[in-house]
Design a protein around this motif. Structure first.
Motif, PDB file in Angstrom:
ATOM      1  N   SER A 143       0.838  -1.200   0.000  1.00  0.00           N
ATOM      2  CA  SER A 143       0.000   0.000   0.000  1.00  0.00           C
ATOM      3  C   SER A 143       0.867   1.241   0.000  1.00  0.00           C
ATOM      4  O   SER A 143       1.920   1.272   0.626  1.00  0.00           O
ATOM      5  CB  SER A 143      -0.903   0.000   1.231  1.00  0.00           C
ATOM      6  OG  SER A 143      -1.646   1.191   1.284  1.00  0.00           O
ATOM      7  N   THR A 144       0.385   2.250  -0.691  1.00  0.00           N
ATOM      8  CA  THR A 144       1.112   3.519  -0.709  1.00  0.00           C
ATOM      9  C   THR A 144       0.428   4.565   0.165  1.00  0.00           C
ATOM     10  O   THR A 144       0.863   5.700   0.228  1.00  0.00           O
ATOM     11  CB  THR A 144       1.213   4.056  -2.152  1.00  0.00           C
ATOM     12  OG1 THR A 144      -0.105   4.230  -2.656  1.00  0.00           O
ATOM     13  CG2 THR A 144       2.004   3.112  -3.038  1.00  0.00           C
ATOM     14  N   ALA A 145      -0.669   4.183   0.816  1.00  0.00           N
ATOM     15  CA  ALA A 145      -1.414   5.118   1.667  1.00  0.00           C
ATOM     16  C   ALA A 145      -1.809   4.404   2.960  1.00  0.00           C
ATOM     17  O   ALA A 145      -1.913   3.183   2.996  1.00  0.00           O
ATOM     18  CB  ALA A 145      -2.672   5.595   0.935  1.00  0.00           C
ATOM     19  N   PRO A 146      -2.050   5.171   4.032  1.00  0.00           N
ATOM     20  CA  PRO A 146      -2.520   4.546   5.279  1.00  0.00           C
ATOM     21  C   PRO A 146      -3.856   3.840   5.028  1.00  0.00           C
ATOM     22  O   PRO A 146      -4.625   4.252   4.159  1.00  0.00           O
ATOM     23  CB  PRO A 146      -2.713   5.728   6.225  1.00  0.00           C
ATOM     24  CG  PRO A 146      -2.025   6.886   5.600  1.00  0.00           C
ATOM     25  CD  PRO A 146      -1.944   6.623   4.132  1.00  0.00           C
ATOM     26  N   ASP A 147      -4.114   2.797   5.768  1.00  0.00           N
ATOM     27  CA  ASP A 147      -5.365   2.048   5.615  1.00  0.00           C
ATOM     28  C   ASP A 147      -6.476   2.784   6.371  1.00  0.00           C
ATOM     29  O   ASP A 147      -6.848   2.426   7.487  1.00  0.00           O
ATOM     30  CB  ASP A 147      -5.192   0.622   6.136  1.00  0.00           C
ATOM     31  CG  ASP A 147      -6.372  -0.269   5.805  1.00  0.00           C
ATOM     32  OD1 ASP A 147      -7.445   0.258   5.410  1.00  0.00           O
ATOM     33  OD2 ASP A 147      -6.240  -1.496   5.939  1.00  0.00           O
ATOM     34  N   LEU A 148      -6.995   3.838   5.743  1.00  0.00           N
ATOM     35  CA  LEU A 148      -8.027   4.670   6.351  1.00  0.00           C
ATOM     36  C   LEU A 148      -9.270   3.855   6.685  1.00  0.00           C
ATOM     37  O   LEU A 148      -9.901   4.079   7.720  1.00  0.00           O
ATOM     38  CB  LEU A 148      -8.365   5.838   5.425  1.00  0.00           C
ATOM     39  CG  LEU A 148      -9.342   6.874   5.960  1.00  0.00           C
ATOM     40  CD1 LEU A 148      -8.812   7.515   7.235  1.00  0.00           C
ATOM     41  CD2 LEU A 148      -9.621   7.928   4.900  1.00  0.00           C
ATOM     42  N   SER A 149      -9.636   2.916   5.827  1.00  0.00           N
ATOM     43  CA  SER A 149     -10.818   2.079   6.081  1.00  0.00           C
ATOM     44  C   SER A 149     -10.667   1.333   7.398  1.00  0.00           C
ATOM     45  O   SER A 149     -11.586   1.313   8.218  1.00  0.00           O
ATOM     46  CB  SER A 149     -11.037   1.083   4.946  1.00  0.00           C
ATOM     47  OG  SER A 149     -11.346   1.747   3.761  1.00  0.00           O
TER      48      SER A 149
END
Length: 167
Positions: A15-21
């Motif tokens: 992943s290139t982004a935080p796991d906001l979900s």
């Protein structure tokens, strides 16, 4: 002797982004469990609290409160039945529409709503209080911006995304 441990995959997705979900879902779930535990101490549920509070704000029908509380018809009926059985609310004809039934909160229900609101406020204060003081308004403002902006309206999904119930 051969090892039975699986070999590390070289084609794993990073992943290139935080796991906001995950972050939002997990914190929401834990907050709901804390809320449920607090309200259970006085024999109430988040849905019961929601119905009492929304019915106290103004004359509202069962359907209107169900929409506000994101409850389906069956859940709403069961919730109001429980409130009536406990003597906290009752269904009455609307003063403005004889075909409609409103949810009227009894005096005991109004007192219970005050108690449950204190519990709700405490759970929320404890959650936000876990953050450093300077971060609290930033988090709340960011969540408000998301819920009024980019994340205000759910997308239609052929598979149907399950929505967590709200208090």
């Amino acid at each position: 002797m051969t090892s039975l441990a699986p070999a590390a995959r070289t084609d794993a997705v990073t992943s290139t982004a935080p796991d906001l979900s995950f972050l939002l879902d997990h914190t929401s779930h834990v907050l709901r469990t804390k809320m449920a535990a607090g309200l259970a101490e006085v024999g109430m549920t988040a849905r019961m609290h929601c119905v009492l509070v929304k019915a106290l704000e103004e004359e509202r029908t069962q359907i209107q409160i169900a929409e506000i509380g994101d409850m389906d018809k069956t859940t709403m009926v069961v919730t109001v039945d429980a409130l009536e059985k406990a003597g906290l609310a009752e269904r009455r004809p609307s003063a403005t529409d004889r075909r409609a039934r409103i949810i009227a909160v009894t005096d005991a229900g109004a007192e219970m709503a005050k108690r449950t609101q204190q519990i709700v406020d405490r759970v929320h204060a404890d959650a936000i209080g876990a953050l450093p003081e300077e971060m609290r308004p930033v988090l709340l403002e960011a969540l408000e911006l998301l819920t009024r902006g980019h994340l205000a309206t759910p997308e239609e999904s052929p598979a149907g995304a399950r929505r967590a119930r709200q208090a």
